[in-house]
Motif scaffolding. Structure first.
Motif, mmCIF file in Angstrom:
data_model
loop_
_atom_site.group_PDB
_atom_site.id
_atom_site.type_symbol
_atom_site.label_atom_id
_atom_site.label_comp_id
_atom_site.label_asym_id
_atom_site.label_seq_id
_atom_site.Cartn_x
_atom_site.Cartn_y
_atom_site.Cartn_z
ATOM 1 N N CYS A 209 38.441 38.330 27.300
ATOM 2 C CA CYS A 209 39.605 37.651 27.878
ATOM 3 C C CYS A 209 40.866 38.513 27.871
ATOM 4 O O CYS A 209 41.919 38.048 28.299
ATOM 5 N N LEU A 210 40.760 39.745 27.384
ATOM 6 C CA LEU A 210 41.886 40.671 27.409
ATOM 7 C C LEU A 210 41.531 41.833 28.340
ATOM 8 O O LEU A 210 40.689 42.666 27.994
ATOM 9 N N PRO A 211 42.140 41.914 29.520
ATOM 10 C CA PRO A 211 41.812 42.996 30.448
ATOM 11 C C PRO A 211 42.090 44.350 29.798
ATOM 12 O O PRO A 211 43.132 44.559 29.172
ATOM 13 N N HIS A 212 41.147 45.282 29.959
ATOM 14 C CA HIS A 212 41.277 46.585 29.318
ATOM 15 C C HIS A 212 40.531 47.651 30.105
ATOM 16 O O HIS A 212 39.659 47.347 30.920
ATOM 17 N N GLY A 213 40.870 48.904 29.846
ATOM 18 C CA GLY A 213 40.207 50.024 30.488
ATOM 19 C C GLY A 213 40.559 51.308 29.759
ATOM 20 O O GLY A 213 41.066 51.277 28.639
ATOM 21 N N ARG A 214 40.280 52.458 30.396
ATOM 22 C CA ARG A 214 40.643 53.762 29.806
ATOM 23 C C ARG A 214 41.202 54.659 30.883
ATOM 24 O O ARG A 214 40.612 54.786 31.969
ATOM 25 N N THR A 215 42.333 55.286 30.579
ATOM 26 C CA THR A 215 42.948 56.207 31.525
ATOM 27 C C THR A 215 42.103 57.482 31.601
ATOM 28 O O THR A 215 41.355 57.812 30.676
#
Length: 233
Positions: A209-215
């Motif tokens: 439920c927490l949008p996340h990613g990696r640069t």
């Protein structure tokens, strides 16, 4: 607007948390299409831009369902230098021998070093101690490698089939720019939050439920991680 109201309600929270199997994949997949339309991690939108405003709106919709309000960065006592070194060596071996490309990064199964850690340490108790959420022992685990320039992970939500809460532990990082480079990025109702972890540091967060990613990884940079996934009790 009925869909938005339902997500915000307590009934909506129950619907989200009880999603499993195909329903879990559908929930994550539907929101991930929306998130990727709003932004790319290679060029995150500026504060107040339409893309950033829309991402914050999605984060605000998901916020009432979060088991962990925001990501917590820790240096776990069980992640000693020898333990992290052993995990690093196993991760590199597993990723080279059986790794596969998944969403612009390398993934592989874990090996006996990670399995022994999961048996020797009560990871579920550690999660409960740090974030106050009771979870089952790890439901899944995998190694992750970002080893080539440009590799990244677009902003997304995890499928609840995999986990409710993650421990994402950095086991190796190489960079010519100390303290700079690729980081895990989260979208909160207040905006973007970036976390740059060094070996032995971990993030505990609700990936569903927490949008996340990696640069993106830069030239001469590599990041190697292990992720443990937990289902809430």
């Amino acid at each position: 607007m009925e869909e938005i109201s339902e997500v915000r309600s307590s009934h909506g929270r129950d619907l989200i948390r009880n999603a499993r199997g195909e329903s879990a994949d559908l929930f994550a997949g539907t929101w991930n299409k929306v998130l990727r339309d709003f932004a790319k991690v290679s060029s995150l939108p500026g504060v107040g831009s339409p893309g950033e405003t829309c991402l914050r709106a999605v984060a605000a919709l998901m916020a009432p369902s979060l088991l962990v309000p925001e990501p917590v960065r820790v240096r776990p006592p069980w992640a000693s230098a020898p333990q992290v070194s052993a995990l690093r060596d196993e991760a590199k071996m597993m990723l080279r021998e059986s790794g596969y490309i998944n969403n612009n990064k390398m993934n592989s199964a874990c090996g006996p070093v990670a399995e022994r850690l999961a048996y020797a340490v009560d990871l579920a108790a550690y999660v409960a101690e740090v974030v106050g959420v009771k979870v089952k022992q790890p439901h899944a685990a995998n190694y992750i490698g970002y080893w080539e320039a440009g590799q990244s992970l677009e902003i997304h939500l995890d499928s609840m089939k995999f986990s409710d809460i993650n421990i994402l532990l950095c086991v190796d990082r190489e960079s010519s720019r100390e303290g700079q480079g690729s980081s895990t990025v989260f979208v909160t109702p207040a905006g973007f939050k970036s976390e740059y972890c060094t070996p032995g540091e971990a993030l505990i967060f609700d990936g569903t439920c927490l949008p996340h990613g990696r640069t993106p990884i830069g030239d001469g940079e590599t990041v190697t991680l292990i992720n443990f996934g937990f289902h809430a009790l």
